[in-house]
Design a protein around this motif. Structure first.
Motif, mmCIF file in Angstrom:
data_model
loop_
_atom_site.group_PDB
_atom_site.id
_atom_site.type_symbol
_atom_site.label_atom_id
_atom_site.label_comp_id
_atom_site.label_asym_id
_atom_site.label_seq_id
_atom_site.Cartn_x
_atom_site.Cartn_y
_atom_site.Cartn_z
ATOM 1 N N LYS A 68 1.744 8.014 12.516
ATOM 2 C CA LYS A 68 2.195 7.567 11.208
ATOM 3 C C LYS A 68 2.327 6.059 11.349
ATOM 4 O O LYS A 68 3.372 5.551 11.767
ATOM 5 C CB LYS A 68 3.512 8.227 10.819
ATOM 6 C CG LYS A 68 3.373 9.733 10.599
ATOM 7 C CD LYS A 68 4.662 10.384 10.145
ATOM 8 C CE LYS A 68 4.440 11.878 9.904
ATOM 9 N NZ LYS A 68 5.668 12.563 9.477
ATOM 10 N N GLY A 69 1.234 5.360 11.048
ATOM 11 C CA GLY A 69 1.154 3.972 11.467
ATOM 12 C C GLY A 69 0.880 2.966 10.373
ATOM 13 O O GLY A 69 0.305 3.287 9.329
ATOM 14 N N LEU A 70 1.307 1.744 10.651
ATOM 15 C CA LEU A 70 0.962 0.588 9.839
ATOM 16 C C LEU A 70 -0.045 -0.242 10.618
ATOM 17 O O LEU A 70 0.129 -0.474 11.823
ATOM 18 C CB LEU A 70 2.194 -0.273 9.543
ATOM 19 C CG LEU A 70 3.263 0.300 8.617
ATOM 20 C CD1 LEU A 70 4.402 -0.708 8.471
ATOM 21 C CD2 LEU A 70 2.683 0.639 7.265
ATOM 22 N N ARG A 84 2.912 1.335 -3.914
ATOM 23 C CA ARG A 84 3.394 1.191 -2.536
ATOM 24 C C ARG A 84 4.278 2.367 -2.145
ATOM 25 O O ARG A 84 4.131 2.951 -1.069
ATOM 26 C CB ARG A 84 4.182 -0.122 -2.388
ATOM 27 C CG ARG A 84 3.351 -1.367 -2.587
ATOM 28 C CD ARG A 84 4.233 -2.607 -2.510
ATOM 29 N NE ARG A 84 3.529 -3.789 -2.990
ATOM 30 C CZ ARG A 84 4.076 -4.985 -3.098
ATOM 31 N NH1 ARG A 84 5.348 -5.160 -2.763
ATOM 32 N NH2 ARG A 84 3.369 -6.011 -3.540
ATOM 33 N N GLU A 85 5.204 2.717 -3.029
ATOM 34 C CA GLU A 85 6.113 3.814 -2.726
ATOM 35 C C GLU A 85 5.361 5.133 -2.591
ATOM 36 O O GLU A 85 5.694 5.972 -1.742
ATOM 37 C CB GLU A 85 7.187 3.915 -3.812
ATOM 38 C CG GLU A 85 8.176 2.745 -3.789
ATOM 39 C CD GLU A 85 9.266 2.875 -4.834
ATOM 40 O OE1 GLU A 85 9.052 3.618 -5.817
ATOM 41 O OE2 GLU A 85 10.316 2.250 -4.655
ATOM 42 N N ALA A 86 4.341 5.317 -3.402
ATOM 43 C CA ALA A 86 3.559 6.558 -3.336
ATOM 44 C C ALA A 86 2.849 6.674 -1.991
ATOM 45 O O ALA A 86 2.822 7.760 -1.374
ATOM 46 C CB ALA A 86 2.550 6.596 -4.486
ATOM 47 N N GLN A 87 2.268 5.580 -1.524
ATOM 48 C CA GLN A 87 1.546 5.621 -0.246
ATOM 49 C C GLN A 87 2.514 5.781 0.930
ATOM 50 O O GLN A 87 2.200 6.472 1.914
ATOM 51 C CB GLN A 87 0.691 4.367 -0.059
ATOM 52 C CG GLN A 87 -0.413 4.180 -1.083
ATOM 53 C CD GLN A 87 -1.456 5.288 -1.041
ATOM 54 O OE1 GLN A 87 -1.389 6.201 -0.223
ATOM 55 N NE2 GLN A 87 -2.420 5.220 -1.955
ATOM 56 N N ILE A 88 3.682 5.168 0.844
ATOM 57 C CA ILE A 88 4.687 5.340 1.893
ATOM 58 C C ILE A 88 5.114 6.800 1.972
ATOM 59 O O ILE A 88 5.264 7.363 3.069
ATOM 60 C CB ILE A 88 5.904 4.424 1.641
ATOM 61 C CG1 ILE A 88 5.506 2.963 1.861
ATOM 62 C CG2 ILE A 88 7.069 4.791 2.547
ATOM 63 C CD1 ILE A 88 6.562 1.969 1.425
ATOM 64 N N THR A 89 5.296 7.425 0.809
ATOM 65 C CA THR A 89 5.665 8.852 0.779
ATOM 66 C C THR A 89 4.576 9.692 1.431
ATOM 67 O O THR A 89 4.859 10.620 2.200
ATOM 68 C CB THR A 89 5.908 9.306 -0.664
ATOM 69 O OG1 THR A 89 6.977 8.539 -1.226
ATOM 70 C CG2 THR A 89 6.268 10.789 -0.712
ATOM 71 N N ARG A 90 3.321 9.379 1.135
ATOM 72 C CA ARG A 90 2.210 10.114 1.745
ATOM 73 C C ARG A 90 2.216 9.954 3.273
ATOM 74 O O ARG A 90 1.950 10.913 4.004
ATOM 75 C CB ARG A 90 0.877 9.612 1.191
ATOM 76 C CG ARG A 90 0.644 9.931 -0.283
ATOM 77 C CD ARG A 90 -0.730 9.410 -0.719
ATOM 78 N NE ARG A 90 -1.805 10.185 -0.087
ATOM 79 C CZ ARG A 90 -3.041 9.728 0.099
ATOM 80 N NH1 ARG A 90 -3.356 8.484 -0.256
ATOM 81 N NH2 ARG A 90 -3.951 10.491 0.657
ATOM 82 N N LEU A 91 2.527 8.726 3.739
ATOM 83 C CA LEU A 91 2.588 8.493 5.179
ATOM 84 C C LEU A 91 3.721 9.296 5.810
ATOM 85 O O LEU A 91 3.540 9.955 6.837
ATOM 86 C CB LEU A 91 2.780 6.995 5.455
ATOM 87 C CG LEU A 91 2.735 6.574 6.931
ATOM 88 C CD1 LEU A 91 1.317 6.698 7.481
ATOM 89 C CD2 LEU A 91 3.250 5.142 7.112
ATOM 90 N N GLU A 92 4.880 9.274 5.187
ATOM 91 C CA GLU A 92 6.031 10.001 5.716
ATOM 92 C C GLU A 92 5.775 11.506 5.746
ATOM 93 O O GLU A 92 6.201 12.212 6.670
ATOM 94 C CB GLU A 92 7.278 9.707 4.884
ATOM 95 C CG GLU A 92 7.814 8.294 5.061
ATOM 96 C CD GLU A 92 9.073 8.055 4.250
ATOM 97 O OE1 GLU A 92 10.060 7.576 4.831
ATOM 98 O OE2 GLU A 92 9.076 8.369 3.045
ATOM 99 N N ASN A 93 5.090 12.009 4.739
ATOM 100 C CA ASN A 93 4.832 13.445 4.648
ATOM 101 C C ASN A 93 3.678 13.900 5.529
ATOM 102 O O ASN A 93 3.409 15.095 5.640
ATOM 103 C CB ASN A 93 4.540 13.842 3.190
ATOM 104 C CG ASN A 93 5.756 13.695 2.300
ATOM 105 O OD1 ASN A 93 6.891 13.647 2.792
ATOM 106 N ND2 ASN A 93 5.532 13.615 0.999
#
Length: 948
Positions: free
Chosen positions: A443-445, A480-489
């Motif tokens: 789960k990376g940046l 941004r928030e949508a993509q962060i949620t996808r990364l977390e999930n």
């Protein structure tokens, strides 16, 4: 006596015998001394020809500590073996998958019941070394736990090594090869008996779980109470990313009990998380007391209001509240407070207390954050301290080489086409998969250098079946928030980004940070690294993979990782080849090629440019609220005073150039400062500092016979030769040639018969109070630096010296010009050798290509000047250890400047002394003598590897 035989006698019969690199060694992790078993393993791996590990337990973090060294071995086509087990189900399937990614490592699983071995065997050039003891291949065992291990060496014909070989061969033959099928089968039946302790307290579903302040927060809270009790109305908290600043703010609000609180952030997506954190801490308060003021919500009646700066800075919203309505205001990421929007808010509201929080108070726009908060630093904890206090998730940093083809390496000017071609993507994925991440699911940046690069790479990763997205400044907050949620999930593995996630994002589940960009500043580097440092139960560590190309700013990498802002090239080099400064379960490793690129960047960098010095000076002045002096820089390790001393005549010259001098001095007075800056400020010998300080303080002459007592009282060397050398230095009689001319008229001490006193010129100069202040400050800074040097030996091993420094410290009566010394000089029983190991293709003007070389960490292969024969006088001296002491100094190349590392005393090895004929520039040959010089004590391995 054979070197190995000598080492065995030293270890088991007589400790007074001289040692060598064969010496047996007891290895115990000693974090305070920065000594770990990990260092020994990395050193052995780096030089071995093959290896065999037999260890029961392996963790991903333990494996990570040696991956960079194994990658370097793979480049040299060197392979090794690992024999491990499933004993106690300690090794999880994830670590077995990680083991399979290492191409030059063959792994087998022992079927022996109760397999609990812990041994590491290395085949070196002409001997074997092995480490046996209590440590498995885990980060705790290699770096933290109290463990006992012993390192031993043997020749091939040794009985013990024969037994080890026979046993390992037998065990290997009976073991099962590690394969993907074996791992799949093991994963199905895997049931761990030893469960991981959770990193964080569980939070109840209603999110009202009781949260206890951590150690950092407790100290900060006490400090904030004391600050307000003193009448202060403002306070600044400087705290590394991930250490709990928001919770700290909530705890302080709970103890301050304001009637109305305003919490200001710069991004809307932070508001809800900040509000939730406050609701957890202030759990007795009803939910309606917490509200948000943003573009989307206007809950202005809330007792605890969380607002974006974009909204609260507008006059229409400010005027909804009286100026004194909020008695407590907090500003998150307060280093942004120099912006007009923040200043408008602060100009309007008049709270009882204003708290600012930031991880990076330093600014590049010259705005003084410290002044904004009345210079009240309530608490400060930086990255290293936070790691020591276990407040952050451990990180494994890997500095790796970037893609290279046809001698072309990624740099600042590389075309997009080269950055995003399929070969580079394959290269990146190989490295990313090799270094991996905690639990193997990333789960990376991924930080890129430009927008079009993020888009192209995200597309290419998706094409390879790696779900990825990209975000730039063009994306909305909602996107941004949508993509962060996808990364977390777990819907995507990576977010490629540029200019977005340097700060202000809280994604605790991030377990991998990848850097595909030039390091623009040490501040941004730490901000990006910090995105993964929040603790979370989903990870044991965060992996940082930094792809290092031919960037000019590579020198900023060790600067950022070590926190060293001294701008000293030597300290940056040390921060690259010796990374033991990192605390706890974190680790820093560089691949060999990446390390070379950093060294080149350090050599080429202009760390003393006026722009850089003014920026560093300005930041420090802002913090102190006054003009800083050399002692300030030394004590707070902000800037090495020698950087200024080597660029300007004196610190006064620098202050005058930037218009910040608080007084004026004459040109002659400045010459005194020039001498002190160039000769005493390095602090290599305390005696001159002590004597001069005493004479200035008392303004009375001292008898020469009293100097021995003065130095003895300070526990300093005080023989007659040293006293004469000190007086020759301060009276300038030691100096010759260009320095004698440069320092003419700057003598500070004179001897009248038996009286030692200040010269009339220097005493007169001290009547200028500003000049005296500068002198006293310089001497204090010199004394501070002198604490790095031995006071019981003339020379400090591994310290760096100029040629003239060595002669002065060895009590030569007079300096010799460097060109006249060249490679060596001998006098009064002291033979001093200076070696430049990498001489370049043009030999820097030498007539002959001298092939001086460190053969190992205790032996230098060395050549005399030419023409020389076995009958030359220096050969006779080198053969005579009873009457001549030989001192060896070396530097890597002339790019390091005029200073040499002191490697220690050496003795020539008589059987290696040979007369040779070597060609010179005109094609003719000259006689030269070559020999091996044996160090009395082996070099520390990190310095040895650097010099090699």
């Amino acid at each position: 006596m054979d070197a190995l035989e000598q080492s065995l006698k030293k270890a088991f019969i007589d400790q007074n015998i001289e040692g060598s690199y064969y010496d047996p060694k007891l290895i115990i992790n000693q974090p305070q001394q920065k000594e770990f078993l990990l260092n020994t393993l990395q050193e052995e791996i780096a030089t071995c020809r093959d290896f065999f590990f037999s260890v029961a337990f392996v963790t991903q973090s333990g494996l990570d500590t040696i991956k960079a060294q194994l990658a370097d071995l793979a480049q040299r086509h060197i392979n090794g073996k690992l024999l491990t087990s499933t004993y106690l189900a300690f090794n999880n399937p994830e670590v077995f998958k990680s083991l399979l990614t290492i191409p030059n490592l063959e792994v087998r699983i022992s079927q022996r019941e109760g397999f609990h071995a812990k041994g590491y065997l290395f085949t070196q050039a002409d001997y074997y070394s092995f480490v046996i003891g209590s440590s498995n291949l885990t980060m705790n065992a290699l770096k933290v736990n109290y463990e006992w291990n012993i390192r031993l060496t043997s020749y091939e014909q040794g009985e013990v090594i024969e037994q080890i070989h026979d046993h390992l061969t037998s065990e290997w033959a009976q073991a099962v090869p590690l394969t993907t099928d074996w791992i799949a089968d093991y994963a199905q039946r895997y049931q761990p008996l030893m469960k991981r302790a959770p990193q964080l307290p569980a939070v109840a579903e209603d999110k009202q779980a009781y949260i206890v302040s951590n150690k950092m927060q407790q100290v900060a809270l006490k400090s904030l109470v004391e600050l307000r009790a003193s009448g202060a109305k403002k306070g600044l908290v400087i705290s590394a990313t991930g250490t709990g600043k928001t919770y700290l703010a909530a705890f302080d609000v709970r103890q301050a009990k304001p009637k109305h609180m305003l919490f200001i952030v710069h991004r809307e997506q932070i508001l809800n998380k900040a509000k939730e954190s406050f609701m957890q801490i202030l759990s007795d308060e009803p939910a309606e007391n917490f509200g948000i003021l943003s573009g989307n919500q206007k809950e202005t009646q809330a007792k605890y209001l969380f607002a974006t700066i974009q909204t609260i800075s507008k006059p229409a919203y400010q005027e909804l509240f009286a100026k004194d309505y909020f008695d407590y205001i907090l500003i998150d990421e307060v280093h942004k407070a120099g912006a007009k929007s923040y200043l408008n808010v602060l100009a309007y509201f008049t709270p009882d207390f204003l708290l600012g929080m930031t991880a990076t108070p330093e600014r590049t726009d010259n705005f003084n954050i410290f002044e904004l908060f009345d210079y009240n630093i309530a608490y400060e904890i930086r990255l290293q301290e936070a790691l020591e206090e276990d407040l952050l998730c451990p990180f494994h940093y890997f500095g790796v080489s970037d893609y290279e083809k046809d001698d072309m390496v990624i740099s600042e000017t590389t075309d997009l086409q080269y950055l995003t071609n399929r070969e580079r993507v394959d290269f990146l994925l190989d490295k990313i998969n090799y270094y991996g991440c905690s639990h193997n699911t990333p789960k990376g940046l991924i930080f890129c250098s430009r927008k079009d690069e993020t888009k192209a790479l995200a597309r290419l990763f998706n094409e390879r079946g790696i779900p990825s997205a990209y975000l730039t400044g063009e994306n909305s907050v909602a996107e941004r928030e949508a993509q962060i949620t996808r990364l977390e999930n777990g819907d995507i593995n990576y977010i490629f980004t540029v200019d977005v996630f340097n700060e202000g994002i809280d994604v605790p589940k991030i377990n991998q940070i990848i850097m595909l960009r030039n390091t623009q500043s040490s501040i941004i580097f730490v901000q990006q690294l910090g995105r993964g440092l929040r603790k979370d139960n989903s990870k044991d560590f965060v992996t940082i993979i930094d792809f290092i190309g031919n960037y000019k700013n590579n020198y900023m990498i060790p600067m950022a990782l070590s926190g060293d802002t001294s701008r000293s090239k030597d300290r940056l080099r040390k921060g690259t080849f010796d990374t033991n400064y990192i605390s706890g379960l974190s680790a820093i490793n560089f691949e060999a090629v990446a390390k070379k690129r950093i060294f080149k960047s350090i050599d080429d960098a202009k760390l003393d440019s006026m722009r850089e010095l003014k920026q560093t000076y300005g930041d420090f002045k802002n913090r102190l609220n006054r003009v800083p002096y050399l002692t300030d820089f030394s004590q707070q390790a902000i800037l090495d005073p020698l950087v200024i001393a080597n660029k300007f005549e004196s610190y006064y010259s620098f202050l005058a150039k930037i218009g910040d001098n608080e007084g004026t001095i004459t040109e002659k007075q400045n010459k005194f400062l020039q001498f002190l800056s160039r000769e005493l400020l390095p602090g290599m010998r305390q005696q001159e500092i002590v004597l001069l300080s005493k004479l200035i303080e008392s303004d009375h002459a001292l008898r020469k016979q009293d100097l021995a007592a003065l130095f003895a009282d300070c526990h300093l060397i005080h023989d007659a030769a040293t006293i004469d050398s000190v007086l020759a230095t301060l009276s300038l009689t030691f100096y010759t040639g260009g320095l004698k001319k440069a320092y003419a008229g700057a003598a500070m001490v004179q001897q009248q018969v038996d009286q030692i006193e200040l010269t009339a010129d220097f005493r007169s100069a001290l009547q200028n109070d500003y000049f005296k202040k500068l002198v006293v400050d310089l001497l204090k800074a010199s004394y501070y630096k002198s604490e790095q040097f031995s006071q019981t030996e003339a020379l400090t091993r591994y310290a760096k010296y100029r040629r003239r420094d060595v002669l002065r410290l060895l009590n030569w009566s007079e300096q010799m010009v460097d060109q006249n010394i060249g490679g060596y000089v001998a006098k009064d029983g002291k033979f001093v050798i200076f070696v430049t190991l990498e001489k370049g293709t043009d030999f820097k003007g030498a007539q002959m290509a001298y092939e001086d070389e460190l053969l190992d960490n205790a032996t230098m292969h060395w050549f005399t000047k030419s023409p020389r024969t076995l009958e030359s006088p220096e050969i006779a001296k080198l053969r005579d250890p009873a009457h001549w002491t030989v001192y060896l100094f070396a530097k890597k190349s002339d790019d390091e400047g005029a200073e040499f590392y002191y490697l220690g005393e050496v003795k020539s090895q008589p059987e290696t002394i040979k007369q040779l004929e070597k060609p010179i520039r005109d094609g003719k040959t000259r006689n030269v003598v070559a020999m091996d010089l044996q160090l009395m004590a082996p070099l520390e391995t990190e310095l040895y590897k650097y010099l090699r």
